[in-house]
Design an enzyme around this catalytic site. Structure first.
Site, PDB file in Angstrom:
ATOM      1  N   ARG A 102       0.847  -1.181   0.000  1.00 55.10           N
ATOM      2  CA  ARG A 102       0.000   0.000   0.000  1.00 55.10           C
ATOM      3  C   ARG A 102       0.880   1.228   0.000  1.00 55.10           C
ATOM      4  O   ARG A 102       1.719   1.389   0.884  1.00 55.10           O
ATOM      5  CB  ARG A 102      -0.859  -0.021   1.268  1.00 55.10           C
ATOM      6  CG  ARG A 102      -2.310   0.081   1.011  1.00 55.10           C
ATOM      7  CD  ARG A 102      -3.104  -0.105   2.256  1.00 55.10           C
ATOM      8  NE  ARG A 102      -2.639   0.612   3.417  1.00 55.10           N
ATOM      9  CZ  ARG A 102      -3.429   0.975   4.425  1.00 55.10           C
ATOM     10  NH1 ARG A 102      -4.711   0.696   4.385  1.00 55.10           N
ATOM     11  NH2 ARG A 102      -2.950   1.601   5.467  1.00 55.10           N
ATOM     12  N   THR A 106      -0.941   7.509  -0.539  1.00 55.58           N
ATOM     13  CA  THR A 106      -2.300   7.440  -1.114  1.00 55.58           C
ATOM     14  C   THR A 106      -3.134   6.293  -0.549  1.00 55.58           C
ATOM     15  O   THR A 106      -4.353   6.278  -0.723  1.00 55.58           O
ATOM     16  CB  THR A 106      -2.212   7.220  -2.637  1.00 55.58           C
ATOM     17  OG1 THR A 106      -1.604   5.926  -2.870  1.00 55.58           O
ATOM     18  CG2 THR A 106      -1.366   8.294  -3.306  1.00 55.58           C
ATOM     19  N   ASP A 198       0.455  -3.213  11.966  1.00 57.04           N
ATOM     20  CA  ASP A 198       0.711  -3.715  10.611  1.00 57.04           C
ATOM     21  C   ASP A 198       1.165  -5.172  10.720  1.00 57.04           C
ATOM     22  O   ASP A 198       2.235  -5.461  11.270  1.00 57.04           O
ATOM     23  CB  ASP A 198       1.777  -2.858   9.925  1.00 57.04           C
ATOM     24  CG  ASP A 198       1.998  -3.295   8.473  1.00 57.04           C
ATOM     25  OD1 ASP A 198       1.589  -2.545   7.574  1.00 57.04           O
ATOM     26  OD2 ASP A 198       2.551  -4.397   8.242  1.00 57.04           O
ATOM     27  N   ASP A 201       4.688  -6.037   9.230  1.00 52.99           N
ATOM     28  CA  ASP A 201       5.788  -5.507  10.044  1.00 52.99           C
ATOM     29  C   ASP A 201       5.945  -6.306  11.337  1.00 52.99           C
ATOM     30  O   ASP A 201       7.073  -6.595  11.770  1.00 52.99           O
ATOM     31  CB  ASP A 201       5.549  -4.029  10.376  1.00 52.99           C
ATOM     32  CG  ASP A 201       5.834  -3.125   9.182  1.00 52.99           C
ATOM     33  OD1 ASP A 201       6.478  -3.595   8.221  1.00 52.99           O
ATOM     34  OD2 ASP A 201       5.401  -1.963   9.204  1.00 52.99           O
TER      35      ASP A 201
HETATM   36  C1  PRP Z   1      -1.293  -4.525   4.279  1.00 54.06           C
HETATM   37  C2  PRP Z   1      -2.130  -5.774   4.401  1.00 54.06           C
HETATM   38  C3  PRP Z   1      -2.947  -5.750   3.132  1.00 54.06           C
HETATM   39  C4  PRP Z   1      -3.180  -4.280   2.925  1.00 54.06           C
HETATM   40  C5  PRP Z   1      -4.536  -3.915   3.462  1.00 54.06           C
HETATM   41  O1  PRP Z   1      -0.183  -4.777   3.486  1.00 54.06           O
HETATM   42  O2  PRP Z   1      -1.377  -6.959   4.581  1.00 54.06           O
HETATM   43  O3  PRP Z   1      -2.282  -6.332   2.013  1.00 54.06           O
HETATM   44  O4  PRP Z   1      -2.167  -3.576   3.663  1.00 54.06           O
HETATM   45  O5  PRP Z   1      -4.840  -2.586   3.197  1.00 54.06           O
HETATM   46  P1  PRP Z   1      -5.993  -2.170   2.187  1.00 54.06           P
HETATM   47  O6  PRP Z   1      -7.184  -3.029   2.487  1.00 54.06           O
HETATM   48  O7  PRP Z   1      -6.234  -0.717   2.538  1.00 54.06           O
HETATM   49  O8  PRP Z   1      -5.509  -2.328   0.781  1.00 54.06           O
HETATM   50  P2  PRP Z   1       1.045  -3.753   3.356  1.00 54.06           P
HETATM   51  O9  PRP Z   1       0.801  -2.757   2.271  1.00 54.06           O
HETATM   52  O10 PRP Z   1       1.339  -3.168   4.706  1.00 54.06           O
HETATM   53  O11 PRP Z   1       2.213  -4.678   2.849  1.00 54.06           O
HETATM   54  P3  PRP Z   1       2.980  -5.842   3.632  1.00 54.06           P
HETATM   55  O12 PRP Z   1       2.075  -7.045   3.592  1.00 54.06           O
HETATM   56  O13 PRP Z   1       4.209  -6.013   2.829  1.00 54.06           O
HETATM   57  O14 PRP Z   1       3.235  -5.380   5.055  1.00 54.06           O
END
Ligand code: PRP
Length: 206
Positions: A102, A106, A198, A201
């Site tokens: 993400r 944004t 998260d 993380d």
């Molecule tokens: C997190 C989570 C989802 C997403 C959810 O991933 O694991 O994939 O965000 O958010 P959304 O519903 O608003 O799209 P992240 O971007 O933190 O990546 P990561 O899994 O590498 O930590």
């Protein structure tokens, strides 16, 4: 529309420890695996099966075998923490990895890796991602799997926000959603509140 929030004392117990900021990475990963077991068991209980005969040491037995081709679709990174557990229960499943993060400014998903092919779709895709916040990442994955031609889509998440669930159910009513807990809101950075932070993380100590 089919949304299933796990109504299970074990799920409530383990997700409470998962949310605790004092829970360290090793225990966090273990809890994700336990909760994934509960989600996969619930999501797959009505999968289509065919009759299948085996011979026990004593007699013939008319049993069942799952007839659909099944693919797990973990969304990297956090979804990786659900794969091994799901594969234990579905050892015949294929695994189609999809990398997505993400954008911090944004909150929109950015795809950086995809093994999803263009032809010969599987019958059933089970998307694995511990978190569903805005629902943007899940929507992007569902669009990809629909374009591939997958007939039956399941989305398994440990935690979700109500706005994210509402958006997905409105836009993709045919997907089967299985979630351990749904929290009411997102903060101004689009994090689930109270949530668990998260998941990627915390699982990978980054
Ligand atoms: C997190 C989570 C989802 C997403 C959810 O991933 O694991 O994939 O965000 O958010 P959304 O519903 O608003 O799209 P992240 O971007 O933190 O990546 P990561 O899994 O590498 O930590």
């Amino acid at each position: 529309m089919s949304i299933h929030i796990l109504d299970h004392a074990l799920a409530k117990h383990h997700i409470t420890t998962l949310r605790d900021k004092k829970t360290e990475a090793d225990q966090f990963r273990r809890l994700l695996r336990r909760l994934t077991t509960l989600l996969v068991a619930e999501a797959t209980k009505n999968l289509a099966s065919d009759s299948y005969e085996v011979e026990t040491p004593l007699a013939l037995f008319q049993g069942k075998q799952i007839s659909h081709s099944i693919g797990l679709v973990p969304i990297l990174r956090a979804g990786l923490s659900m794969v091994d557990t799901a594969l234990d229960l579905l050892p015949f499943a294929e695994v189609w990895h999809l990398g997505m993060y993400r954008d911090e400014a944004t909150a929109h998903p950015v795809e950086y890796y995809s093994k999803i092919p263009k032809t010969d779709p599987i019958d059933v895709a089970i998307i694995l991602d511990p978190m569903l916040a805005t629902g943007g990442s899940a929507s992007a994955v569902i669009d990809k799997l629909n374009a591939w031609g997958v007939q039956h889509l399941y989305l398994l998440s440990i935690i979700a926000s109500q706005p994210g669930v509402d958006a997905l159910c409105k836009n993709y009513p045919d997907v089967h959603y299985f979630i351990c807990d749904v929290d009411s809101s997102l903060n101004d950075k689009k994090f689930i509140v109270p949530g668990l932070g998260d998941a990627g993380d915390r699982a990978f100590q980054t």
